[in-house]
Design a protein around this motif. Structure first.
Motif, short mmCIF file in Angstrom:
data_model
loop_
_atom_site.label_atom_id
_atom_site.label_comp_id
_atom_site.label_asym_id
_atom_site.label_seq_id
_atom_site.Cartn_x
_atom_site.Cartn_y
_atom_site.Cartn_z
N MET A 1 53.46 55.68 34.37
CA MET A 1 52.05 55.80 34.72
C MET A 1 51.89 56.14 36.20
O MET A 1 52.69 55.73 37.03
CB MET A 1 51.32 54.48 34.44
CG MET A 1 50.87 54.29 33.00
SD MET A 1 49.77 52.87 32.85
CE MET A 1 49.30 53.02 31.14
N SER A 2 50.83 56.88 36.49
CA SER A 2 50.52 57.17 37.87
C SER A 2 49.63 56.07 38.44
O SER A 2 49.35 55.08 37.79
CB SER A 2 49.84 58.54 37.97
OG SER A 2 48.69 58.56 37.17
N ARG A 3 49.15 56.28 39.65
CA ARG A 3 48.32 55.28 40.30
C ARG A 3 46.96 55.17 39.61
O ARG A 3 46.36 56.16 39.20
CB ARG A 3 48.13 55.68 41.77
CG ARG A 3 47.56 54.61 42.67
CD ARG A 3 47.63 55.08 44.12
NE ARG A 3 47.31 54.02 45.05
CZ ARG A 3 46.16 53.93 45.69
NH1 ARG A 3 45.21 54.82 45.49
NH2 ARG A 3 45.95 52.95 46.55
N MET A 4 46.45 53.94 39.50
CA MET A 4 45.15 53.72 38.87
C MET A 4 44.06 54.54 39.55
O MET A 4 43.99 54.61 40.78
CB MET A 4 44.76 52.24 38.98
CG MET A 4 45.43 51.32 38.00
SD MET A 4 44.85 49.62 38.24
CE MET A 4 43.15 49.75 37.64
N ARG A 5 43.17 55.12 38.75
CA ARG A 5 42.06 55.85 39.34
C ARG A 5 41.06 54.88 40.00
O ARG A 5 40.31 55.27 40.89
CB ARG A 5 41.38 56.74 38.32
CG ARG A 5 40.67 56.05 37.18
CD ARG A 5 40.05 57.06 36.23
NE ARG A 5 41.07 57.80 35.49
CZ ARG A 5 40.79 58.78 34.63
NH1 ARG A 5 39.54 59.15 34.42
NH2 ARG A 5 41.76 59.39 33.98
N LEU A 6 41.05 53.61 39.55
CA LEU A 6 40.20 52.61 40.19
C LEU A 6 40.48 52.53 41.69
O LEU A 6 39.57 52.33 42.49
CB LEU A 6 40.44 51.24 39.55
CG LEU A 6 39.86 50.02 40.27
CD1 LEU A 6 38.34 50.05 40.21
CD2 LEU A 6 40.38 48.72 39.69
N LEU A 7 41.74 52.69 42.06
CA LEU A 7 42.13 52.54 43.46
C LEU A 7 41.61 53.67 44.33
O LEU A 7 41.71 53.61 45.56
CB LEU A 7 43.65 52.43 43.57
CG LEU A 7 44.27 51.27 42.78
CD1 LEU A 7 45.77 51.20 43.02
CD2 LEU A 7 43.62 49.94 43.14
N ASN A 8 41.07 54.71 43.71
CA ASN A 8 40.46 55.80 44.47
C ASN A 8 38.97 55.57 44.70
O ASN A 8 38.33 56.33 45.42
CB ASN A 8 40.65 57.13 43.73
CG ASN A 8 42.12 57.49 43.59
OD1 ASN A 8 42.90 57.27 44.51
ND2 ASN A 8 42.50 58.05 42.46
N GLU A 19 36.04 49.26 44.47
CA GLU A 19 35.14 48.65 43.50
C GLU A 19 35.03 49.55 42.28
O GLU A 19 34.99 50.78 42.40
CB GLU A 19 33.76 48.44 44.11
CG GLU A 19 32.77 47.77 43.16
CD GLU A 19 31.42 47.55 43.81
OE1 GLU A 19 31.21 46.46 44.37
OE2 GLU A 19 30.58 48.48 43.78
N GLY A 20 35.00 48.94 41.10
CA GLY A 20 34.82 49.74 39.90
C GLY A 20 35.17 48.99 38.63
O GLY A 20 35.53 47.81 38.66
N PHE A 21 35.07 49.70 37.52
CA PHE A 21 35.37 49.12 36.21
C PHE A 21 36.84 49.33 35.86
O PHE A 21 37.47 50.32 36.27
CB PHE A 21 34.51 49.76 35.13
CG PHE A 21 33.06 49.40 35.21
CD1 PHE A 21 32.61 48.19 34.71
CD2 PHE A 21 32.14 50.27 35.81
CE1 PHE A 21 31.27 47.84 34.78
CE2 PHE A 21 30.80 49.93 35.89
CZ PHE A 21 30.36 48.71 35.38
N CYS A 22 37.39 48.38 35.11
CA CYS A 22 38.78 48.47 34.66
C CYS A 22 38.96 47.58 33.43
O CYS A 22 38.02 46.92 32.99
CB CYS A 22 39.75 48.07 35.77
SG CYS A 22 39.49 46.40 36.39
N VAL A 73 35.27 44.85 39.17
CA VAL A 73 35.84 44.08 40.27
C VAL A 73 35.58 44.78 41.60
O VAL A 73 35.39 45.99 41.66
CB VAL A 73 37.37 43.88 40.11
CG1 VAL A 73 37.69 43.05 38.89
CG2 VAL A 73 38.10 45.22 40.05
N ARG A 74 35.55 43.96 42.63
CA ARG A 74 35.59 44.45 44.01
C ARG A 74 36.69 43.69 44.70
O ARG A 74 36.82 42.47 44.52
CB ARG A 74 34.26 44.23 44.73
CG ARG A 74 34.30 44.64 46.21
CD ARG A 74 33.03 44.28 46.94
NE ARG A 74 31.90 45.08 46.46
CZ ARG A 74 30.67 44.97 46.96
NH1 ARG A 74 30.40 44.08 47.92
NH2 ARG A 74 29.70 45.73 46.50
N GLY A 75 37.49 44.39 45.48
CA GLY A 75 38.58 43.70 46.14
C GLY A 75 39.28 44.55 47.18
O GLY A 75 38.90 45.70 47.43
N THR A 76 40.30 43.96 47.77
CA THR A 76 41.06 44.61 48.83
C THR A 76 42.49 44.85 48.36
O THR A 76 43.14 43.94 47.83
CB THR A 76 41.08 43.74 50.10
OG1 THR A 76 39.73 43.50 50.50
CG2 THR A 76 41.83 44.43 51.23
#
Length: 324
Positions: A1-8, A19-22, A73-76
């Motif tokens: 798997m590649s990097r999560m699109r959430l992290l973009n 921040e986003g849905f997952c 979620v929202r996070g660092t």
């Protein structure tokens, strides 16, 4: 798997905040050395996954969560032991009125499930053989809700939301072309028997696999482990044939197609295909599964590079030749 699109989905570059849905793929409540509870999660979307932590977890404040659910979620993001980790600052479940693009969150078939279902149904509407039409439409109607989302496998080919319908509809497209060619050469070829066999060959995947609400397989059911979808499928057809008053000959031919569609004993079939229609179903099943696996693997490497060895393809390395 590649990097999560959430992290973009960066909302603060300086703080590396996203921040986003997952999808909450795994959820556990744990305790640290001081006895404080924290939430340990594996979050994922269609592109990848990440470990996440919610420290000082209090269900009365933060809510409760379960695996196979959509959350926001929202996070660092930080690096922990050479891997990305998400420190959650805000978290909530999906609201009932929120519309989320599931294709962004879980691997999905490239075509809409309703479209694929209609395509398969329309094929059966054209059957001249009333028994084949009655039997296939019985299963399509009875299992419609599951067919819309079910994967075709736990791993490897078509292990995606809607993957079972995608596998069936692709095989039907190929079968129509092949039966057009060989039907002209051999008029006794029964194309409707081929189409019915394709529609029913994996129908028992819905009993073999344990699938969550998101349309992804978590594992095999007890029936799947002990019997497998070939044996279960033959039993399902036999039961339906009695209920619908299907002739013994039609039942027998379809049961043989199901029994032989893996081709040989080493792959789970106790009989080799013993008439042309069964051979076509077996070959198309094998071809569709292998091409899906090959193109998925090749898409993960650059042009003129090789993939890693794939156990599902006889431990072969595949070559991405690019465009000529």
């Amino acid at each position: 798997m590649s990097r999560m699109r959430l992290l973009n989905n960066i909302i603060s570059k300086s703080a590396n905040q996203i921040e986003g849905f997952c999808i909450a793929k795994n959820v556990q409540v744990k305790s640290n050395a001081k006895g404080s509870d924290y939430l340990d999660l594996i979050l994922g979307d269609a592109d990848g996954e990440i470990n996440a932590k919610l420290w000082d977890y209090d269900p009365a404040v933060h809510g409760t969560y379960k695996a196979d659910s959509v959350i926001k979620v929202r996070g660092t993001v930080s690096i922990f032991r050479d891997a990305e980790q998400l420190k959650i600052e805000r978290i909530r479940n999906l609201h009932p009125d929120e519309d989320v693009d599931m294709s962004a969150l879980v691997p999905c078939a490239p075509f809409d499930s309703e479209y694929m279902y209609s395509k398969v149904w329309d094929c059966t509407e054209k059957f001249k053989c009333e028994e084949l039409k009655r039997l296939t439409q019985y299963f399509l109607t009875k299992h419609r809700d599951l067919l819309i989302c079910y994967p075709a496998a736990l791993k490897v080919h078509h292990a995606q939301r809607g993957g079972l319908l995608y596998h069936i509809s692709t095989m039907l497209d190929a079968a129509q072309a092949i039966c057009g060619v060989y039907g002209a050469l051999y008029p006794s070829l029964n194309s409707e028997l081929v189409f019915a066999g394709i529609i029913l060959h994996d129908i028992a995947k819905m009993k073999e696999l344990e699938v969550g609400s998101l349309g992804l397989a978590r594992g095999y059911s007890a029936h799947g482990q002990l019997l497998g979808h070939i044996t279960i499928g033959v039993s399902m057809v036999a039961t339906a044939a009695v209920e619908l008053g299907i002739s013994e000959k039609t039942e027998l031919l379809l049961e043989h197609i199901l029994l032989s569609h893996h081709g040989e004993p080493d792959y789970g079939s106790p009989r080799y295909p013993m008439f042309p229609e069964a051979e076509i179903v077996r070959e198309l099943d094998n071809l569709d599964a292998k091409l899906f696996t090959m193109f998925a693997a090749i898409s993960g490497v650059n042009e003129e590079e090789f993939t890693e060895r794939l156990w599902s393809l006889d431990n072969r390395q595949l070559y991405n030749h690019g465009n000529l």
